[in-house]
Design an enzyme around this catalytic site. Structure first.
Site, PDB file in Angstrom:
ATOM      1  N   ASP A  90       6.014  11.845 -26.751  1.00 45.04           N
ATOM      2  CA  ASP A  90       6.434  13.230 -26.992  1.00 45.04           C
ATOM      3  C   ASP A  90       5.719  13.804 -28.202  1.00 45.04           C
ATOM      4  O   ASP A  90       5.888  13.315 -29.326  1.00 45.04           O
ATOM      5  CB  ASP A  90       7.960  13.237 -27.216  1.00 45.04           C
ATOM      6  N   GLY A  98       5.274  20.241 -23.846  1.00 45.62           N
ATOM      7  CA  GLY A  98       5.880  21.548 -24.049  1.00 45.62           C
ATOM      8  C   GLY A  98       4.857  22.652 -23.912  1.00 45.62           C
ATOM      9  O   GLY A  98       4.725  23.277 -22.852  1.00 45.62           O
ATOM     10  N   MET A 125      17.734  15.196 -31.699  1.00 40.53           N
ATOM     11  CA  MET A 125      17.180  15.045 -33.052  1.00 40.53           C
ATOM     12  C   MET A 125      18.274  15.491 -34.003  1.00 40.53           C
ATOM     13  O   MET A 125      18.195  16.547 -34.653  1.00 40.53           O
ATOM     14  CB  MET A 125      15.911  15.904 -33.181  1.00 40.53           C
ATOM     15  N   SER A 141       8.906  20.151 -21.818  1.00 39.65           N
ATOM     16  CA  SER A 141       9.855  20.425 -22.903  1.00 39.65           C
ATOM     17  C   SER A 141      10.220  21.901 -22.930  1.00 39.65           C
ATOM     18  O   SER A 141       9.375  22.773 -23.161  1.00 39.65           O
ATOM     19  CB  SER A 141       9.259  20.019 -24.246  1.00 39.65           C
ATOM     20  N   HIS A 187      16.915  15.003 -25.650  1.00 38.45           N
ATOM     21  CA  HIS A 187      16.347  14.353 -26.844  1.00 38.45           C
ATOM     22  C   HIS A 187      17.107  14.863 -28.067  1.00 38.45           C
ATOM     23  O   HIS A 187      16.883  15.976 -28.524  1.00 38.45           O
ATOM     24  CB  HIS A 187      14.844  14.706 -26.910  1.00 38.45           C
ATOM     25  N   MET A 244      18.191  20.060 -31.855  1.00 37.89           N
ATOM     26  CA  MET A 244      17.898  19.879 -33.292  1.00 37.89           C
ATOM     27  C   MET A 244      19.035  20.438 -34.126  1.00 37.89           C
ATOM     28  O   MET A 244      19.572  21.503 -33.809  1.00 37.89           O
ATOM     29  CB  MET A 244      16.613  20.627 -33.652  1.00 37.89           C
ATOM     30  N   MET A 248       7.446   8.997 -30.577  1.00 35.62           N
ATOM     31  CA  MET A 248       7.027  10.328 -31.034  1.00 35.62           C
ATOM     32  C   MET A 248       5.551  10.295 -31.440  1.00 35.62           C
ATOM     33  O   MET A 248       5.126   9.427 -32.208  1.00 35.62           O
ATOM     34  CB  MET A 248       7.869  10.789 -32.226  1.00 35.62           C
ATOM     35  N   ASP A 298      15.237  19.487 -26.103  1.00 38.45           N
ATOM     36  CA  ASP A 298      15.149  19.122 -27.519  1.00 38.45           C
ATOM     37  C   ASP A 298      16.287  19.743 -28.312  1.00 38.45           C
ATOM     38  O   ASP A 298      16.307  20.953 -28.530  1.00 38.45           O
ATOM     39  CB  ASP A 298      13.818  19.620 -28.092  1.00 38.45           C
ATOM     40  N   HIS A 300      12.878  18.096 -20.314  1.00 39.45           N
ATOM     41  CA  HIS A 300      13.094  17.577 -21.666  1.00 39.45           C
ATOM     42  C   HIS A 300      13.799  18.638 -22.505  1.00 39.45           C
ATOM     43  O   HIS A 300      13.305  19.761 -22.670  1.00 39.45           O
ATOM     44  CB  HIS A 300      11.735  17.212 -22.265  1.00 39.45           C
TER      45      HIS A 300
HETATM   46  C1  DX5 Z   1       9.264  18.012 -31.098  1.00 37.74           C
HETATM   47  C2  DX5 Z   1       9.911  17.883 -29.748  1.00 37.74           C
HETATM   48  C3  DX5 Z   1       8.968  17.941 -28.633  1.00 37.74           C
HETATM   49  C4  DX5 Z   1       8.206  19.245 -28.503  1.00 37.74           C
HETATM   50  C5  DX5 Z   1       6.931  18.959 -27.788  1.00 37.74           C
HETATM   51  O1  DX5 Z   1      10.202  17.737 -32.055  1.00 37.74           O
HETATM   52  O2  DX5 Z   1      10.596  16.645 -29.654  1.00 37.74           O
HETATM   53  O3  DX5 Z   1       9.602  17.620 -27.403  1.00 37.74           O
HETATM   54  O4  DX5 Z   1       8.912  20.228 -27.788  1.00 37.74           O
HETATM   55  O5  DX5 Z   1       6.164  20.108 -27.755  1.00 37.74           O
HETATM   56  P1  DX5 Z   1       4.588  20.050 -27.603  1.00 37.74           P
HETATM   57  O6  DX5 Z   1       4.287  19.405 -26.277  1.00 37.74           O
HETATM   58  O7  DX5 Z   1       4.199  21.483 -27.663  1.00 37.74           O
HETATM   59  O8  DX5 Z   1       4.039  19.247 -28.750  1.00 37.74           O
HETATM   60 ZN    ZN Z   2      11.331  16.032 -27.670  1.00 38.93          ZN
END
Ligand code: DX5
Ligand code: ZN
Length: 215
Positions: free
Chosen positions: A174, A196, A67, A7, A65, A36, A136, A34, A32
């Site tokens: 994730d 991540g 969100m 990530s 991904h 947001m 998740m 993310d 990946h």
């Molecule tokens: C959270 C994200 C994840 C995040 C994971 O909302 O969707 O992809 O980056 O990070 P780690 O592996 O550090 O939990």
């Molecule tokens: Zn994610």
């Protein structure tokens, strides 16, 4: 072998090209991304221009991904910047079939994700149409959170459903995944792991990727 989707959220934002190169050379198959919007989740990350720029730096599969609320508004944009897979949230819209159809109409793979509070049974009726299911294992919004084992029975549920399908469908997890707990999610049926902090936050990104891929 599992697929690893590091990530980008945990990468060094002043050296994205370098961090991505290290993960790619070590064998990570997906990247990946993310996205947001500050509404669906209480955080804002990065969007189309950043992904478009990164597309020139790597051949990794872009595992985007979303969100974001009402994701259908942005499928064209996230397709045109170079996504290969677009995953949206079950909780973020009403007409999920329209979003899946839109993603497919652009020639991309479609994923749907559920938050920790959402039961896996809501996915019934969608399995046939999806190319990726994302479970998740933290509340979406932030990296570096603690893994929630409540994802394990959900992975088992989805793995059974996917085994009965006649087309390939990734089962991805994730949130909070590290080298100590990744074995548990793999045993539960997950084949695609997002990580991540435990990849881009590791002392050596390449070593971390290789260690995950040996699991
Ligand atoms: C959270 C994200 C994840 C995040 C994971 O909302 O969707 O992809 O980056 O990070 P780690 O592996 O550090 O939990
Ligand atoms: Zn994610």
């Amino acid at each position: 072998m599992i697929k690893l989707s590091p990530s980008l959220l945990a990468a060094d934002f002043s050296n994205l090209k370098g961090d991505i190169g290290a993960a790619e050379k070590a064998g990570a198959q997906y990247l990946h991304l993310d996205v947001m919007d500050g509404i669906f989740v209480p955080n804002i990350s990065f969007g189309v221009p950043v992904i478009k720029a990164l597309r020139k730096c790597t051949d990794m599969v872009f595992d985007t991904h979303l969100m974001i609320t009402d994701p259908i508004r942005y499928i064209d944009a996230f397709a045109s910047c170079g996504s290969d897979i677009i995953t949206f949230h079950y909780e973020a819209c009403e007409d999920r079939n329209a979003v899946i159809d839109k993603i497919h109409s652009l020639g991309l793979r479609a994923g749907m994700s559920i938050k920790p509070g959402t039961a896996p049974e809501v996915l019934d009726g969608y399995f046939d149409k999806l190319d990726l299911i994302l479970i998740m294992s933290v509340e979406p919004g932030f990296g570096g959170q603690k893994f929630m084992p409540s994802c394990l029975p959900k992975l088992e549920y989805c793995a059974k459903k996917i085994a009965a399908l006649s087309h390939p469908c990734d089962l991805e997890v994730d949130g909070g995944i590290n080298l100590s707990n990744v074995g548990e999610v793999i045993s539960a049926g997950c084949d695609t792991v997002v990580a991540g902090s435990s990849v881009f936050g590791a002392p050596d990104i390449s070593d971390a990727v290789r260690s995950f891929l040996q699991k």
